[in-house]
Write an enzyme that holds these catalytic residues in place. Structure first.
Site, PDB file in Angstrom:
ATOM      1  N   CYS A 184       0.863  -1.177   0.000  1.00 32.27           N
ATOM      2  CA  CYS A 184       0.000   0.000   0.000  1.00 32.27           C
ATOM      3  C   CYS A 184       0.897   1.223   0.000  1.00 32.27           C
ATOM      4  O   CYS A 184       1.687   1.405   0.936  1.00 32.27           O
ATOM      5  CB  CYS A 184      -0.900  -0.010   1.231  1.00 32.27           C
ATOM      6  SG  CYS A 184      -1.849   1.510   1.472  1.00 32.27           S
ATOM      7  N   CYS A 203      -0.715   3.709  -6.652  1.00 29.94           N
ATOM      8  CA  CYS A 203      -1.552   3.025  -5.662  1.00 29.94           C
ATOM      9  C   CYS A 203      -1.699   1.597  -6.153  1.00 29.94           C
ATOM     10  O   CYS A 203      -1.958   1.375  -7.339  1.00 29.94           O
ATOM     11  CB  CYS A 203      -2.919   3.705  -5.550  1.00 29.94           C
ATOM     12  SG  CYS A 203      -4.130   2.775  -4.577  1.00 29.94           S
TER      13      CYS A 203
END
Length: 271
Positions: free
Chosen positions: A73, A183
């Site tokens: 992440c 992302c």
């Protein structure tokens, strides 16, 4: 010898990283922990994000006796790595937006970073740009909505092309030639994004680089047998185990089905 690899993300985005690791290192014990109760991370305060991640990851590492942790992440990686590395005593790998290879690849010296609002505004991201893309024009695009579209897709729900086109409109109006998917959710939408932006824009993400880093950090006996021959690869893949853990009260049948299709034989709730 198989090793236990724990991959963590806020939602399903980290599966894009996990898939690259599994390609490179079949035959390991894979555990995927996703904190979908607090999704999207890009809208959380820093202190809340750090506290929640550490509270989830530390006990899971002990429970699984994990050999390595991957924070798949971008938003969390910019914040929690120092705390986890200090407390866990095992390698912890984070995700870095692919600014450096993007700057090297761009022929126009004009690149973009598509990420969550949290990643876009962090000093860590701006330092990467200063270090590796000084000779490039760099445009920053923040979106939490695309995170939720990726979640929709993996749950088997349709994505309206016009909704995606609207979210990507600022990028389509740019003249950049390389776009960093900053992302881990966004590679899940790679085909749709590529179609919307056209052939003139190259998309880059960090999945393969993270997989290579995991391989470097694991003992050699975990990697050689699985990669020497095709036969060895399939033998290793047959011994692979995979389990997924989520934090929301429940998950949809569509998401559960997708996880099963990806080889997760155990899907459990954790609090």
């Amino acid at each position: 010898m198989s090793h236990t690899i724990l991959v963590f993300d806020s939602g399903v985005g980290g599966l894009s990283v996990l898939q690259e690791i599994r390609k490179l290192l079949p035959g390991q014990h894979y555990h995927y922990l996703f904190d979908n109760a607090r999704l999207p991370y890009g809208e959380l305060g820093e202190a809340e994000l750090i506290r929640g991640c550490v509270a989830l990851i530390e006990p899971m590492v002990k429970q699984l006796n994990a050999d390595i942790v991957v924070i798949a992440c971008n938003t969390a990686s910019t914040l929690v790595l120092p705390t986890l590395r200090q407390s866990l005593g095992i390698p912890v790998v984070g995700v870095v937006p692919a600014i450096k290879p993007a700057a090297q690849l761009s022929k126009l010296h004009h690149i973009g970073l598509l990420a969550t609002p949290g990643t876009i505004k962090r000093e860590y991201t701006h330092e990467l740009i200063r270090r590796f893309a000084e000779d490039c024009r760099v445009e920053l695009f923040g979106s939490s909505e695309l995170v939720m579209l990726a979640e929709q897709k993996i749950a088997g729900m349709p994505i309206a092309p016009q909704q995606l086109q609207k979210l990507l409109a600022p990028i389509t109006q740019s003249t950049l030639d390389v776009l960093v998917l900053g992302c881990t959710h966004f590679p899940m939408l790679k085909a749709e994004i590529a179609q919307a932006l056209g052939a003139g824009v190259t998309l880059l993400d960090s999945g393969e680089a993270i997989a290579r880093r995991v391989k470097e950090l694991l003992p050699a006996d975990a990697t050689t047998a699985a990669t020497e021959t095709a036969a060895a690869y399939y033998t290793a893949a047959a011994t692979e185990t995979a389990a997924a853990y989520y934090t929301a009260a429940t998950i949809s049948d569509g998401l559960k089905h997708s996880l099963q299709q990806l080889g997760f034989s155990h899907i459990n709730h954790v609090s």
